[in-house]
Design an enzyme around this catalytic site. Structure first.
Site, PDB file in Angstrom:
ATOM      1  N   THR A  57       6.700  12.165  -2.781  1.00  0.00           N
ATOM      2  CA  THR A  57       5.689  13.485  -2.644  1.00  0.00           C
ATOM      3  C   THR A  57       4.563  12.921  -1.879  1.00  0.00           C
ATOM      4  O   THR A  57       3.497  13.489  -1.875  1.00  0.00           O
ATOM      5  CB  THR A  57       5.449  13.765  -4.078  1.00  0.00           C
ATOM      6  OG1 THR A  57       4.993  12.929  -4.824  1.00  0.00           O
ATOM      7  CG2 THR A  57       6.669  14.467  -4.682  1.00  0.00           C
ATOM      8  N   GLU A 128       7.305   0.521 -13.409  1.00  0.00           N
ATOM      9  CA  GLU A 128       7.310  -0.075 -14.401  1.00  0.00           C
ATOM     10  C   GLU A 128       8.175   0.215 -15.625  1.00  0.00           C
ATOM     11  O   GLU A 128       8.840   1.332 -15.427  1.00  0.00           O
ATOM     12  CB  GLU A 128       6.078  -0.512 -14.908  1.00  0.00           C
ATOM     13  CG  GLU A 128       5.313   0.467 -15.339  1.00  0.00           C
ATOM     14  CD  GLU A 128       3.913   0.159 -16.062  1.00  0.00           C
ATOM     15  OE1 GLU A 128       3.520  -0.935 -16.166  1.00  0.00           O
ATOM     16  OE2 GLU A 128       2.856   0.979 -16.058  1.00  0.00           O
ATOM     17  N   TYR A 191      -5.160  -6.197  -4.987  1.00  0.00           N
ATOM     18  CA  TYR A 191      -6.199  -5.321  -4.237  1.00  0.00           C
ATOM     19  C   TYR A 191      -7.560  -6.049  -4.004  1.00  0.00           C
ATOM     20  O   TYR A 191      -8.416  -6.112  -3.082  1.00  0.00           O
ATOM     21  CB  TYR A 191      -6.311  -4.172  -5.257  1.00  0.00           C
ATOM     22  CG  TYR A 191      -5.139  -3.342  -5.224  1.00  0.00           C
ATOM     23  CD1 TYR A 191      -3.950  -3.363  -4.595  1.00  0.00           C
ATOM     24  CD2 TYR A 191      -5.047  -2.692  -6.361  1.00  0.00           C
ATOM     25  CE1 TYR A 191      -2.887  -2.742  -4.773  1.00  0.00           C
ATOM     26  CE2 TYR A 191      -4.026  -1.848  -6.676  1.00  0.00           C
ATOM     27  CZ  TYR A 191      -2.719  -1.874  -5.951  1.00  0.00           C
ATOM     28  OH  TYR A 191      -1.684  -1.310  -6.148  1.00  0.00           O
ATOM     29  N   GLU A 241       0.431 -15.989 -11.817  1.00  0.00           N
ATOM     30  CA  GLU A 241      -0.011 -16.046 -13.214  1.00  0.00           C
ATOM     31  C   GLU A 241       0.909 -16.500 -14.218  1.00  0.00           C
ATOM     32  O   GLU A 241       1.898 -16.942 -13.812  1.00  0.00           O
ATOM     33  CB  GLU A 241      -0.203 -14.302 -13.594  1.00  0.00           C
ATOM     34  CG  GLU A 241       1.115 -13.536 -13.605  1.00  0.00           C
ATOM     35  CD  GLU A 241       1.089 -12.125 -14.008  1.00  0.00           C
ATOM     36  OE1 GLU A 241       1.907 -11.337 -14.442  1.00  0.00           O
ATOM     37  OE2 GLU A 241      -0.131 -11.617 -13.521  1.00  0.00           O
ATOM     38  N   HIS A 284       1.646  -7.578 -18.451  1.00  0.00           N
ATOM     39  CA  HIS A 284       2.773  -7.380 -17.650  1.00  0.00           C
ATOM     40  C   HIS A 284       4.169  -7.867 -18.353  1.00  0.00           C
ATOM     41  O   HIS A 284       4.154  -8.663 -19.261  1.00  0.00           O
ATOM     42  CB  HIS A 284       3.004  -8.277 -16.380  1.00  0.00           C
ATOM     43  CG  HIS A 284       1.905  -8.049 -15.320  1.00  0.00           C
ATOM     44  ND1 HIS A 284       1.408  -8.930 -14.362  1.00  0.00           N
ATOM     45  CD2 HIS A 284       1.497  -6.815 -14.872  1.00  0.00           C
ATOM     46  CE1 HIS A 284       0.442  -8.024 -13.656  1.00  0.00           C
ATOM     47  NE2 HIS A 284       0.614  -6.885 -13.877  1.00  0.00           N
TER      48      HIS A 284
END
Length: 669
Positions: A57, A128, A191, A241, A284
């Site tokens: 969309t 996720e 980011y 990480e 996560h």
């Protein structure tokens, strides 16, 4: 185009044991030779890439060549683009190079499988909470073909800033065409990294997200190989990480790269979660340390030894890379045309023992695990640990992308006393003559007569693993008097199977929230991940994004601060999530100041600032709050915080914000 070499599973792992070929579903019928590594070039997206959206969309802004979308059983038009009834129909008519999958986690596996069957070259899955065993099954399929490359799941996607092609949901205002290749596990940390390179005037060539799940379709080494060959990429940044060995594999690759390359591209790296409590799940799904995994400090040191320049905060990437590039002869302006703008051409590991407490919501109690074993006709005789005990773990090998059996004579699964044996997810039976059983028995120094009993135990564990959708099953056993008895167990199950797909309700009911940390349970109700940290923590943290939240705790600690918690709002920071977060943080009497570190990507910083101000007022808070806003409309957001008249302190620089909150927590002004 240079054919890229395939990944090795690591020198410490035994070969992957494969089931019969006829048991595995094959999709690439156009080629007899099938190697998933052959799909690496499909990551080189750019202006030429024709993208199919499975569940789209999104707008057509930024220039991405979207050729259509898919809605099962429906044919029509949306946003002046064709809607196809199936991926196969889309492939036949539109010939897409890539497919972006935006469907929910419980539908993701089916969508990916349909794209593989249609031989779409690149598939990007962003959702996720994709059930782990759905992904295990998909990887068993991906390994049998050489047409489709997967990025994700649980990632923001892949984006070419040069080629103006976005397959994902990355915040576009942060990006600028340039020469830095970025690969990251964390969305928000990536980011921040992108914003740092944009601010430094470097920009980005290609940004690939590995994602934060246990099993990634594309990993660090895959991305590094692409960046090495990419003429548009002059510098490389890697954001890792806790959890898994991908960073260690990357360190090995970097070591070899610097050894064999006369003028290598500079590489910088960061490892998040260095202050994470051992054994905790840090936001996560993949941010936890399994038996045999290296710890964050080991990853940091391995990358540093390999030659990567390490930073403790993504804010430092940009200027650091400028310095490194100034010392390297640049190929910019050499007349080479990059792939992103071309037309398409035809250390000793830290171990987690059985006794280590973890906070995964679906870890069950030992007696419950033992009851499950009894139901599977395994002899159980619960007892204290002895010197003759042996240890087995059935878990996930994140490099082999498959289940793995770990057999050890030590509760800590030390390297010298263990063997790690990946095997195919399609495996059905384990007999005493199975090479896996023989290898495990050899490591455990069991006599040949014990192999039948060992096979029975492994078979029972494997049946539980698949039927109950576990991510780790550990048992402590003892072999004496021709009997193999289980004396202790620790079982963990995939919460996504229940949360997104409604499966395994019987296992989920075994959870007793009354025995868990109340604040953590309360946070979970609002979709917030909160981990209460032990010690003298006086700084409460509120962050959007698991990777950024881990790094925030790390960086504040490096500056001399003491954090009381880890808190991830789940990628968003609405007024309601901020209010809930403030309420939970301030319930901890140790907290003297709160540090809000938000990267406004798709959600604008001015909207986030409004939410913070509203939440602060509604709760009548008196605890001082330091707010660092970066990203979309950051200046407007910072101005709103500064002019609110509340004890809120707005900052742009992480260093300055860190110093302020530490001072406030210590009673300063």
């Amino acid at each position: 185009m240079t054919r890229l070499s395939s990944l090795t599973a690591g020198a410490r792992r035994a070969p992957l044991l494969r089931a019969s070929v006829k048991q595995i579903k094959h999709f690439s019928s156009s080629s007899r030779y099938c190697d998933y590594a052959d799909t690496l070039p499909n990551l080189k997206i750019g202006a030429h890439t024709r993208v199919l959206f499975q569940g789209f969309t999104e707008s057509l802004a930024w220039g991405t060549k979207i050729v259509g979308g898919v809605k099962p059983g429906v044919e029509g038009e949306h946003l002046r683009l064709p809607v196809f009834p199936s991926v196969k129909a889309a492939q036949d008519r539109a010939k897409p190079d890539a497919s972006a999958i935006y469907v929910p986690g419980n539908q993701t596996a089916k969508a990916i499988e349909e794209a593989i069957e249609a031989e779409i070259p690149l598939v990007v899955a962003v959702a996720e909470h994709v059930p782990l065993h759905d992904i295990l099954r998909l990887h068993s399929i991906l390994k049998t073909q050489s047409k489709t490359r997967l990025v994700g799941a649980n990632c923001p996607g892949i984006i070419s800033a040069i080629g103006k092609c976005r397959i994902g949901f990355q915040p576009l205002p942060c990006f600028a065409p340039g020469n830095i290749g970025i690969v990251a596990k964390s969305g928000t940390l990536s980011y921040e990294t992108v914003a740092s390179t944009t601010r430094a005037g470097l920009g980005q060539s290609l940004c690939i997200s590995m994602g934060g799940d246990l099993l990634a379709g594309t990993n660090f080494v895959d991305a590094l190989k692409i960046f090495e060959e990419d003429p548009d990429t002059e510098g490389i940044m890697l954001v890792g990480e806790i959890g898994g060995t991908a960073e260690m594999d990357a360190a090995e690759w970097i070591t070899d790269y610097y050894r064999r390359t006369a003028n290598p591209k500079p590489i910088m790296a960061l490892v998040g979660g260095r202050q994470a409590p051992p054994g905790r799940i840090m936001g996560h799904a993949g941010a936890w340390t399994a038996p045999g995994d290296p710890g964050p400090e080991e990853k940091y040191k391995a990358l540093e030894r390999a030659g990567a320049v390490m930073v403790n905060h993504p804010e430092k990437f940009g200027e650091g890379m400028k310095t490194l590039l100034s010392g390297r002869s640049s190929s910019l302006g050499s007349g080479k045309r990059g792939l992103h703008t071309m037309r398409r051409a035809t250390p000793q590991s830290r171990r987690v023992s059985l006794q280590k407490t973890q906070a995964r919501t679906l870890y069950i109690k030992q007696f419950q695990a033992l009851d499950i074993l009894k139901e599977n006709v395994i002899f159980v005789n619960e007892g204290a640990q002895s010197a003759s005990d042996l240890f087995l773990s059935l878990t996930i090998d994140r490099t082999a992308l498959s289940p793995t059996l770990i057999a050890s004579s030590s509760a800590g699964f030390e390297l010298s006393s263990s063997v790690r044996i990946p095997f195919a997810y399609t495996t059905e039976q384990f007999s005493a003559q199975n090479p896996l059983i023989e290898a495990a028995a050899g490591r455990l120094q069991l006599p040949a007569s014990a192999q039948e009993k060992l096979a029975e135990l492994v078979q029972a564990l494997w049946q539980i693993f698949k039927e109950k959708e576990a991510f780790v099953l550990e048992v402590r056993a003892n072999y004496a008097s021709e009997t193999l008895e289980v004396r202790g167990a620790r079982f963990g199950f995939d919460d996504a199977a229940f949360r997104s797909s409604g499966r395994q309700e019987d296992v989920h009911k075994l959870r007793n929230v009354a025995e868990e940390v109340p604040e953590e349970v309360e946070a979970e109700k609002g979709g917030i991940v909160y981990v209460k940290l032990e010690g003298e923590g006086s700084i409460g943290t509120l962050v959007n994004g698991a990777g950024l939240a881990m790094n925030t705790v790390d960086a504040l600690s490096i500056h001399g601060g003491h954090c009381a918690n880890f808190l991830d709002t789940g990628g968003k920071a609405t007024s309601e999530t901020v209010k809930s977060s403030f309420r939970i943080i301030t319930s901890d009497s140790r907290v003297k100041a709160i540090f809000v570190n938000i990267f406004g990507g798709l959600t604008r910083c001015d909207m986030i600032a409004e939410g913070i101000i509203m939440a602060f007022r509604d709760l009548n808070m008196s605890v001082p709050v330091v707010v660092r806003l970066r990203g979309t409309n950051e200046e407007s957001g910072q101005k709103m915080i500064s002019e609110s008249g509340l004890p809120l302190h707005a900052f742009d620089s992480f260093e300055d914000a860190a110093k302020k909150v530490i001072s406030l927590a210590q009673g300063g002004q």
